[in-house]
Design an enzyme around this catalytic site. Structure first.
Site, PDB file in Angstrom:
ATOM      1  N   TYR A   1      -0.114  -8.842  -2.804  1.00  0.00           N
ATOM      2  CA  TYR A   1       0.424  -7.561  -2.361  1.00  0.00           C
ATOM      3  C   TYR A   1       1.926  -7.489  -2.610  1.00  0.00           C
ATOM      4  CZ  TYR A   1      -3.859  -5.893  -0.134  1.00  0.00           C
ATOM      5  OH  TYR A   1      -5.120  -5.431   0.097  1.00  0.00           O
TER       6      TYR A   1
ATOM      7  N   HIS B   1      -1.192  -7.059   5.714  1.00  0.00           N
ATOM      8  CA  HIS B   1      -2.333  -7.137   6.632  1.00  0.00           C
ATOM      9  C   HIS B   1      -1.940  -7.865   7.911  1.00  0.00           C
ATOM     10  CE1 HIS B   1      -5.400  -6.517   3.123  1.00  0.00           C
ATOM     11  NE2 HIS B   1      -4.684  -5.452   3.405  1.00  0.00           N
TER      12      HIS B   1
ATOM     13  N   ASN C   1       0.830  -1.206   0.000  1.00  0.00           N
ATOM     14  CA  ASN C   1       0.000   0.000   0.000  1.00  0.00           C
ATOM     15  C   ASN C   1       0.865   1.257   0.000  1.00  0.00           C
ATOM     16  OD1 ASN C   1      -2.459  -1.378   0.016  1.00  0.00           O
ATOM     17  ND2 ASN C   1      -2.525  -1.481   2.241  1.00  0.00           N
TER      18      ASN C   1
END
Length: 824
Positions: free
Chosen positions: A291, A282, A232
């Site tokens: 990811y 996460h 992210n």
């Protein structure tokens, strides 16, 4: 215009000129340099000239469009025509309305909040920008049939204004998924701004930049926490970097560069790369293939964009990510696919409703994207790394017979260009399939490679979730962490988990798992990795070639408990289970294997030399069976396992059953299952079997008849261990202190011993539970001397036996401690 800096590698400032027709002269005039006002440079934000910004836009354009291919050559010509057809369809269907740009993509949320319904509205806003981006590619690329088309340009500009005025603007409050507003929409918007830069009026560029600033302020990367970590964070840096480039803002671009730095260092908890090659996102989810792929690709893009510019990434810690190509990603790629055990909820994204082409995503398509990212990242690596990585990629491409890489319609044209460049580069030798074992203790995963097959193991603990669900995805992945054992052959079985597997497989009968038949609700256990079992002993020991791996299993949503072990040797995985106990009032099974036969497969099943029925449905007990063989796959030695059953069935499911954002069309696949039925509410049930990937029926029968090949030293809820004389291999998993053959441990641990032909042996010890404050391991075998040992060994006594005394192992993170000895 000559840029004030030069690019290194395959990209250059005007590299896309031969492929794309510039929009200048065919649409609105270019905005002036003052169109998007620049913020004053920060102390660490060097000033850039107009030529610098133009060069950065040109580089990003190259990255988006790809370079080095002819638009009339295949597979590019066909893909370009398809792109033009898709863009024409989007233009024809566009119908601006209060809450939508297309009638089927309503983004106007009547009750904006953070619930599932609002997530759908925000996702459709991203989808709307995606369609405009597709139209922009068709406009600027040659060979689409719409290159430079004035009507298409007008439609793109109308759409940009509409989405800005109705949703993505500096006065709008976000609703639904934060990702849509901070990553999904702005990434696509900023790509559009680069591709259509010469056609967008100055005031509109400024308004679009202001919208990005509103949703992605500098504070989004102020601390490395929450949703601003790992992949992210890389995505957010991409937004900030492009916002700086489009708006000619040195402070934004410099901030993007600097905000990457927290991504690089190794971590010991939470999100990021670990020293053992694990990648977690996460907090609790192994995510190298999803990811992690975003992180790898995003860093590759940003390094390619900024290298050589005034904003180059110079942090020396970036080498950690470069090292991870071979340390973290390569071990989890087999013949072009990335293993599902490290792709989280991404495994449930088969055929997405948002994809008008209806193309299925799977382990191969995810893997192909990583291959492209490796090629791009190689351009910023050393010459030796670049050569090795391109060799790895060429080898993976050559061996992907199931899903040829250059036929992958999910890949962007840029990715296809990078990969085609490797395939056509005669100076690059294709790397072969490696052999060895890798234990990723930080994410409860293991990979075993032999020359003709590869296996992967997924487990769960207090540290790593059973599975991840969220955003209505992966609703039935409950048991993927209950000891799921994947395997693929070198030239066969590579579509085992690709061919609608997750949409059709019985989620209670995943291969390798031990599960209760207790029915579970969709998304049972909670979102975002909440379903973590209260166990610590998960992991094992490996010398890099062979391994002993174990799992203290506690099932999701029930009372099931078991101890499971896998001993990985040359041509076999020895599987032991014990202490299998449950009070759910339902049946408990251990799944020896569950092979996906495809839509029409009729692979023969032979048991003890007898052919079993080939028609489905069929189910029968295989009482007393010594071995079984599935044609086209391999063999199973079943001695030591009671209650074995065989099952043939055709299973029908829908991708939407496991992911609400996916297609509702029914699909059917055939399955052949071997399982051990432990009955209802078993107490201390057990199993012991061998799996021989690729073995013939004759070799399987021969192994079953050879009682000396392997000896089970122990198989209880306390200790599980084996000895394989032909491999000179002994291993034991001590869930408590105890003895297994010649091995004794004073506390829980995992131990393997492999004697070598040169008179030495390697003893490997690990503390999977990470709780051993002291430990003594004894090998009852004459040892003359200790040749090497780690600092964790406090003392080592030799003679008639080897006695190793360890200090605290709690800080070793489950890593294997290797000791080399000379035999007496």
């Amino acid at each position: 215009m000559t840029p004030s800096w030069t690019r290194r590698g395959v990209l250059h400032a005007a590299g896309g000129a031969a492929l794309a027709l510039g929009a200048a002269g065919q649409a609105a005039a270019a905005p002036s340099a003052s169109a998007a006002p620049s913020a004053p440079p920060a102390p660490d934000a060097p000033a850039a000239t107009a030529d610098d910004w133009a060069a950065l836009r040109a580089v990003w354009r190259d990255l988006v469009l790809g370079t080095g291919f002819s638009p009339t050559a295949e597979p590019f010509a066909t893909r370009l025509r398809e792109l033009g057809t898709e863009a024409a369809g989007h233009l024809g269907a566009m119908a601006p309305a209060t809450g939508s740009l297309w009638p089927d993509l309503d983004f106007g949320d009547p009750d904006p909040d953070k619930d599932t319904e609002s997530y759908g509205y925000s996702a459709r806003l991203v989808d709307s920008y995606t369609r405009l981006r597709t139209m922009a590619e068709a406009y600027v690329r040659a060979g689409t049939g719409l290159t430079g088309d004035p009507a298409l340009a007008a439609g793109i500009l109308t759409g940009l204004d509409h989405l800005h005025d109705r949703a993505y603007n500096a006065a709008q409050a976000p609703y639904g998924n934060w990702w849509s507003w901070q990553i999904g929409a702005p990434q696509r918007l900023l790509d559009l701004c680069v591709l259509m830069y010469d056609a967008i009026p100055a005031d509109r560029l400024a308004a679009y930049c202001a919208a990005v600033d509103h949703f992605v302020p500098d504070s989004a990367v102020a601390s490395y926490t929450g949703t601003s970590t790992g992949a992210n964070r890389v995505d957010l840096c991409r937004v900030l970097a492009l916002r700086g480039v489009v708006g000619q803002d040195p402070a934004k671009t410099a901030l993007a560069r600097d905000a990457l730095s927290p991504v690089f260092p190794y971590v010991s908890t939470g999100d990021g790369l670990y020293t053992d090659g694990s990648f977690v996102q996460h907090t609790y989810v192994p995510y190298t293939g999803s990811y992690g792929a975003v992180l790898l690709g995003g860093i590759g893009l940003l390094l390619a964009l900024l290298t050589g510019s005034p904003y180059a990434v110079t942090d020396p810690a970036r080498q950690i990510v470069l090292d991870a190509v071979e340390h973290a990603w390569a071990p989890l790629i087999h013949n072009g696919l990335i293993m599902d055990g490290v792709s989280g909820r991404g495994i449930s994204r088969g055929i997405m409703l948002s994809d008008p082409r209806g193309i299925q995503q799977d382990d191969h398509t995810r893997g192909h994207g990583i291959l492209a990212s490796v090629v791009l990242l190689a351009e910023g690596a050393s010459s030796a790394e670049r050569a090795r990585w391109r060799g790895l990629v060429k080898g993976w491409m050559r061996r992907d017979h199931y899903s040829p890489v250059l036929e992958d319609r999910t890949l962007s044209l840029a990715s296809l260009a990078w990969l085609a460049g490797v395939q056509n580069d005669t100076s690059v030798p294709a790397a072969g399939q490696p052999a060895g074992h890798r234990l990723f203790a930080a994410m409860d995963r293991a990979v075993h490679r032999r020359p003709t097959w590869t296996a992967s193991l997924s487990m769960a603990s207090r540290r790593i979730t059973h599975y991840e669900t969220g955003n209505t995805e992966n609703l039935r992945g409950w048991h993927t962490g209950s000891g799921m054992l994947y395997w693929w052959g070198d030239t066969y079985g590579n579509g085992q988990y690709s061919d609608a597997f997750w949409a059709t497989v019985d989620p209670y009968r995943l291969p390798g798992t031990t599960t209760s038949a207790k029915r579970l609700a969709d998304a049972a256990g909670g979102d975002w990795g909440a379903s973590r079992p209260a166990v610590d002993w998960v992991g094992g020991a490996t010398d890099g070639t062979m391994a002993g791996i174990g799992q203290h299993l506690r099932g999701l949503g029930g009372t099931l408990e078991a101890k499971k072990s896998w001993f990985f040797v040359d041509d076999t995985v020895v599987c032991l289970g014990a202490g299998i106990t449950c009070t759910d009032g339902t049946a408990v099974e251990s799944v020896i294997d569950n092979r996906n036969l495809g839509a029409n497969g009729a692979h023969p099943l032979t048991v003890d030399g007898r052919a079993m029925p080939a028609a489905a449905p069929w189910s029968a007990p295989l009482t007393g069976a010594r071995w079984a063989h599935i044609g086209g796959f391999g063999g199973y030695v079943l001695g030591g396992t009671a209650g074995v059953r065989g099952l043939r069935e055709a299973r029908t499911g829908r991708w939407s059953d496991i992911n609400k954002t996916c297609a509702t069309t029914p699909v059917t696949r055939r399955y052949l299952t071997l399982l051990a039925d432990h009955g209802t509410d078993p107490v201390n049930a057990a199993y012991a079997y061998q799996m021989l990937p690729g073995a013939s029926a004759a070799r399987t029968a021969q192994r079953a008849a050879d009682g000396s090949w392997m000896q089970v030293l122990a198989n209880t809820g306390d200790v599980q261990g084996v000895r394989v004389p032909s491999a000179r291999f002994t291993a034991a998993n001590f869930f408590v202190s105890g003895t297994a053959g010649t091995l004794t441990a004073s506390a829980p641990c995992a131990v393997t011993v492999r004697e070598r032909g040169d008179g030495t042996a390697v003893v490997c010890v690990a503390d999977p539970a990470r709780q051993a404050t002291s430990l003594t391991v004894t090998w009852n075998r004459p040892v003359a001397a200790v040749l090497s040992r780690p600092g964790t060994v406090a003392s080592a006594a030799t003679g008639g036996s080897l006695r190793l005394t360890f200090g605290s192992l709690t800080g070793t993170a489950g890593a294997t401690q290797k000791i080399t000895v000379r035999l007496g």
